[in-house]
Structure formats: C-alpha cells, structure tokens
Design an enzyme around this catalytic site. Sequence first.
Site, PDB file in Angstrom:
ATOM      1  N   HIS A  48       0.850  -1.209  -0.033  1.00  0.00           N
ATOM      2  CA  HIS A  48       0.125   0.140   0.113  1.00  0.00           C
ATOM      3  C   HIS A  48       0.878   1.256  -0.049  1.00  0.00           C
ATOM      4  O   HIS A  48       0.641   2.152  -0.898  1.00  0.00           O
ATOM      5  CB  HIS A  48      -0.848   0.043   1.150  1.00  0.00           C
ATOM      6  CG  HIS A  48      -1.523   1.005   1.385  1.00  0.00           C
ATOM      7  ND1 HIS A  48      -3.016   1.311   0.964  1.00  0.00           N
ATOM      8  CD2 HIS A  48      -1.521   2.372   2.148  1.00  0.00           C
ATOM      9  CE1 HIS A  48      -3.311   2.615   1.318  1.00  0.00           C
ATOM     10  NE2 HIS A  48      -2.600   3.215   1.916  1.00  0.00           N
ATOM     11  N   GLU A  49       1.898   1.154   0.753  1.00  0.00           N
ATOM     12  CA  GLU A  49       2.561   2.575   1.034  1.00  0.00           C
ATOM     13  C   GLU A  49       3.621   2.730  -0.461  1.00  0.00           C
ATOM     14  O   GLU A  49       3.845   3.754  -0.823  1.00  0.00           O
ATOM     15  CB  GLU A  49       3.490   2.390   2.188  1.00  0.00           C
ATOM     16  CG  GLU A  49       2.799   2.585   3.528  1.00  0.00           C
ATOM     17  CD  GLU A  49       1.854   3.652   3.577  1.00  0.00           C
ATOM     18  OE1 GLU A  49       2.260   4.787   2.995  1.00  0.00           O
ATOM     19  OE2 GLU A  49       0.718   3.575   4.229  1.00  0.00           O
ATOM     20  N   HIS A  52       1.403   4.410  -3.062  1.00  0.00           N
ATOM     21  CA  HIS A  52       1.581   5.931  -2.780  1.00  0.00           C
ATOM     22  C   HIS A  52       2.622   6.516  -3.416  1.00  0.00           C
ATOM     23  O   HIS A  52       2.448   7.355  -4.079  1.00  0.00           O
ATOM     24  CB  HIS A  52       1.527   6.173  -1.099  1.00  0.00           C
ATOM     25  CG  HIS A  52       0.244   6.153  -0.506  1.00  0.00           C
ATOM     26  ND1 HIS A  52      -0.993   6.813  -1.217  1.00  0.00           N
ATOM     27  CD2 HIS A  52      -0.251   5.588   0.578  1.00  0.00           C
ATOM     28  CE1 HIS A  52      -1.971   6.454  -0.307  1.00  0.00           C
ATOM     29  NE2 HIS A  52      -1.627   5.845   0.960  1.00  0.00           N
ATOM     30  N   GLU A 111      -6.201   6.833  -1.364  1.00  0.00           N
ATOM     31  CA  GLU A 111      -6.109   5.609  -0.198  1.00  0.00           C
ATOM     32  C   GLU A 111      -6.761   4.245  -1.075  1.00  0.00           C
ATOM     33  O   GLU A 111      -6.075   3.336  -1.047  1.00  0.00           O
ATOM     34  CB  GLU A 111      -7.094   5.916   0.900  1.00  0.00           C
ATOM     35  CG  GLU A 111      -6.023   6.860   1.806  1.00  0.00           C
ATOM     36  CD  GLU A 111      -4.860   6.336   2.374  1.00  0.00           C
ATOM     37  OE1 GLU A 111      -4.354   5.228   2.467  1.00  0.00           O
ATOM     38  OE2 GLU A 111      -3.866   7.301   2.131  1.00  0.00           O
TER      39      GLU A 111
END
Length: 189
Positions: A48-49, A52, A111
């Site tokens: 997930h990070e 980003h 997100e």
Amino acid sequence: DFKLELWTAAKREDVYNAFATPAGHIFFNSGLFAALESEEELAGIIGHEIAHVTARHANERASRGSFSNVGVQVAAVLLGGGNQGATYTAYEALQAGAALGIMLPFSRSQESEADVIGLEYMAKAGFDPRESVPLWQNMGQEAEEAPAEFLSTHPSSETRIDQLVGQFGKTLKIYNEAKQAGKTPSCSM
C-alpha cells in the site's frame, strides 16, 4: 528504490500508521505492529505504501491543495466584497467546504487506489491477496473511534475490504502466477 524505516519515537508507539514520502522512504509507527498478525499483513501495508509512492500521491495532493487554496482565496475576496471580516468569514467557510467536498474525497480516492495497487504488488511478490481482509479487520478493531467516513482522509475498513475483495478475481490470478514462478516470500516480523 525504497527504504523502509521504523519510526520509534516513544509517543508514536500507540499509533497504528505507516506513511510514505515522495522520495520513497516508508515509515512505520512502531504501534502498527500491534495490529499485524502475519507477514502477509505486513506485505499488505508495505505494498500500500509503495503504491502511494509509485502513483505519486504526495505530489498530487500538493498540487490539488495549492490549486484549491488559490480558488478559495479568490472566491473569498469576491464574496467578501472588500469587507475584511466578510472575506475572512467567507474564506473559513469555503476552506471547510473545499476540505469536505474536494480534499477529503480526493484523499480517500488515493487511499483506495493505493489499496488496489498495493494488493497487486503483494500478489506479485507471492503473498496471498486474501490476507488483506484480516489486515483491515484488525486495523478497524485497533483504530480508536474513527470519524464518519465522509469526514476522514481514509475509507472505512469495511469499504476497503469490499473494494479489495472485488479485486480478488484479478489479484488471485497474479498470485497464482507468482507462486508458479517460484515466488515464496518469507520475512520475519
């Protein structure tokens, strides 16, 4: 090129969060590990990070924030009609409206996008994407009283789980291909 770092400041140990910088540094508040129960869940957070960073979300937020702020300032001056008090009041109201109507939905959209991209990264690395569900269940339980979703920068855990489950048709195929290619990840928590 990514660098993972553990954020260990004592007052951060009760915070369940991770974040990425535009430079590719990924920080974990040490409290996040209390919510993780498996290496698959850790892979979900890391994916997930990284998403980003690769989707350039920090840059998009900065651009959108600057554009929104300029628009709010111009509209406040026009609505204030030269009266400093009225301009200030208009600015405050417009700023709150921009946050609720533009910035928060945009942040939740980023997100959600990072969730989906991160799920693909997780699967490509050989981690079972279905393990993202327990991750968000645990995160939902660990989170203190969360605000209503429309007031938050993040989707609710329930929304995230629904969106991720909707991606399983695609990501399970990626996961199976990774396993057939010999991907057998292992990390220690």
